[in-house]
Design a protein around this motif. Structure first.
Motif, PDB file in Angstrom:
ATOM      1  N   THR A  69       0.734  -1.139  -0.098  1.00  0.00           N
ATOM      2  CA  THR A  69       0.016  -0.043   0.055  1.00  0.00           C
ATOM      3  C   THR A  69       0.909   1.158  -0.044  1.00  0.00           C
ATOM      4  O   THR A  69       0.496   2.201  -0.739  1.00  0.00           O
ATOM      5  N   GLY A  70       2.035   1.224   0.919  1.00  0.00           N
ATOM      6  CA  GLY A  70       2.869   2.412   0.686  1.00  0.00           C
ATOM      7  C   GLY A  70       3.607   2.724  -0.396  1.00  0.00           C
ATOM      8  O   GLY A  70       3.524   3.753  -0.845  1.00  0.00           O
ATOM      9  N   THR A  71       3.804   1.505  -1.321  1.00  0.00           N
ATOM     10  CA  THR A  71       4.542   1.486  -2.632  1.00  0.00           C
ATOM     11  C   THR A  71       3.425   2.131  -3.540  1.00  0.00           C
ATOM     12  O   THR A  71       3.955   3.040  -4.396  1.00  0.00           O
ATOM     13  N   LYS A  72       2.284   1.737  -3.471  1.00  0.00           N
ATOM     14  CA  LYS A  72       1.388   2.240  -4.345  1.00  0.00           C
ATOM     15  C   LYS A  72       0.918   3.771  -4.231  1.00  0.00           C
ATOM     16  O   LYS A  72       0.831   4.465  -5.177  1.00  0.00           O
ATOM     17  N   LEU A  73       0.952   4.140  -2.971  1.00  0.00           N
ATOM     18  CA  LEU A  73       0.645   5.557  -2.655  1.00  0.00           C
ATOM     19  C   LEU A  73       1.848   6.452  -3.017  1.00  0.00           C
ATOM     20  O   LEU A  73       1.576   7.401  -3.679  1.00  0.00           O
ATOM     21  N   ASP A  74       3.092   5.865  -2.943  1.00  0.00           N
ATOM     22  CA  ASP A  74       4.193   6.586  -3.314  1.00  0.00           C
ATOM     23  C   ASP A  74       4.253   6.814  -4.739  1.00  0.00           C
ATOM     24  O   ASP A  74       4.518   7.974  -5.211  1.00  0.00           O
ATOM     25  N   GLU A  75       3.957   5.748  -5.687  1.00  0.00           N
ATOM     26  CA  GLU A  75       3.851   5.990  -7.058  1.00  0.00           C
ATOM     27  C   GLU A  75       2.956   6.831  -7.461  1.00  0.00           C
ATOM     28  O   GLU A  75       2.974   7.671  -8.316  1.00  0.00           O
ATOM     29  N   THR A  76       1.528   7.025  -6.802  1.00  0.00           N
ATOM     30  CA  THR A  76       0.444   7.670  -7.001  1.00  0.00           C
ATOM     31  C   THR A  76       1.062   9.182  -6.690  1.00  0.00           C
ATOM     32  O   THR A  76       0.797  10.142  -7.627  1.00  0.00           O
ATOM     33  N   ILE A  89       8.022   1.627   4.099  1.00  0.00           N
ATOM     34  CA  ILE A  89       8.912   1.464   5.133  1.00  0.00           C
ATOM     35  C   ILE A  89       8.181   2.101   6.483  1.00  0.00           C
ATOM     36  O   ILE A  89       8.293   1.132   7.419  1.00  0.00           O
ATOM     37  N   LEU A  90       7.769   3.165   6.389  1.00  0.00           N
ATOM     38  CA  LEU A  90       7.026   3.794   7.553  1.00  0.00           C
ATOM     39  C   LEU A  90       5.857   2.881   7.921  1.00  0.00           C
ATOM     40  O   LEU A  90       5.880   2.457   9.277  1.00  0.00           O
ATOM     41  N   VAL A 103      -1.235   3.808  11.416  1.00  0.00           N
ATOM     42  CA  VAL A 103      -0.935   3.419  10.095  1.00  0.00           C
ATOM     43  C   VAL A 103      -2.301   3.638   9.149  1.00  0.00           C
ATOM     44  O   VAL A 103      -2.102   4.414   8.113  1.00  0.00           O
ATOM     45  N   TYR A 104      -3.395   3.099   9.568  1.00  0.00           N
ATOM     46  CA  TYR A 104      -4.679   3.192   8.853  1.00  0.00           C
ATOM     47  C   TYR A 104      -5.053   4.888   8.808  1.00  0.00           C
ATOM     48  O   TYR A 104      -5.535   5.111   7.946  1.00  0.00           O
ATOM     49  N   SER A 105      -4.968   5.649   9.968  1.00  0.00           N
ATOM     50  CA  SER A 105      -5.097   7.014   9.806  1.00  0.00           C
ATOM     51  C   SER A 105      -4.256   7.787   8.797  1.00  0.00           C
ATOM     52  O   SER A 105      -4.689   8.562   8.108  1.00  0.00           O
ATOM     53  N   ILE A 106      -2.951   7.319   8.819  1.00  0.00           N
ATOM     54  CA  ILE A 106      -2.121   8.048   7.633  1.00  0.00           C
ATOM     55  C   ILE A 106      -2.643   7.721   6.487  1.00  0.00           C
ATOM     56  O   ILE A 106      -2.602   8.564   5.564  1.00  0.00           O
ATOM     57  N   ILE A 107      -2.860   6.463   6.186  1.00  0.00           N
ATOM     58  CA  ILE A 107      -3.217   6.075   4.961  1.00  0.00           C
ATOM     59  C   ILE A 107      -4.534   6.538   4.596  1.00  0.00           C
ATOM     60  O   ILE A 107      -4.949   7.152   3.467  1.00  0.00           O
ATOM     61  N   GLN A 108      -5.635   6.836   5.574  1.00  0.00           N
ATOM     62  CA  GLN A 108      -7.033   7.421   5.179  1.00  0.00           C
ATOM     63  C   GLN A 108      -6.648   8.950   5.001  1.00  0.00           C
ATOM     64  O   GLN A 108      -7.292   9.687   3.998  1.00  0.00           O
TER      65      GLN A 108
END
Length: 124
Positions: A69-76, A89-90, A103-108
């Motif tokens: 998920t972190g990788t996908k968000l970085d690419e986007t 990594i975070l 983590v879920y809060s950051i992703i949201q």
């Protein structure tokens, strides 16, 4: 058509705490679905399968999913002109240390930023 909604992070955290983590499972499902749609990775593991594999593997699959998920968000975010921040990594480190709500809060928060005008509709 798939509609991506902004979600209130504080309410999601409170519901996760009040329901002893049951709402967090639903939140994980919603995040997985939204991330796949907003990052154009519709062919990746479905949200239902992410939830099932996370439960069956006693949370081990969740570490891999959060890294991806972190990788996908970085690419986007690189595509939209923002700097790469190594979210993968975070997310992995925070989750290993039991900070899944954070983590879920950051992703949201990141997903809410990708949907700046409230509700958007995506054609599938």
């Amino acid at each position: 058509m798939y509609q991506v909604n902004k979600r209130d992070i504080v309410i999601s955290i409170l519901l996760s705490i009040v329901t002893c983590g049951l709402f967090m499972l639903y939140w994980q499902y919603c995040i997985a679905k939204d991330v796949n749609e907003l990052t154009d990775h519709r062919e990746d593991t479905s949200a239902g399968m992410v939830l099932l594999l996370s439960i069956v593997t006693c949370g081990i699959y969740k570490f891999y999913w959060l890294y991806r998920t972190g990788t996908k968000l970085d690419e986007t975010f690189v595509k939209v002109g923002r700097q790469n921040q190594s979210r993968s990594i975070l997310f992995l480190l925070l989750s290993v240390f039991g900070m899944d709500l954070l983590v879920y809060s950051i992703i949201q928060s990141e997903l809410n930023e990708l949907t700046p005008y409230g509700n958007i509709t995506i054609n599938i």
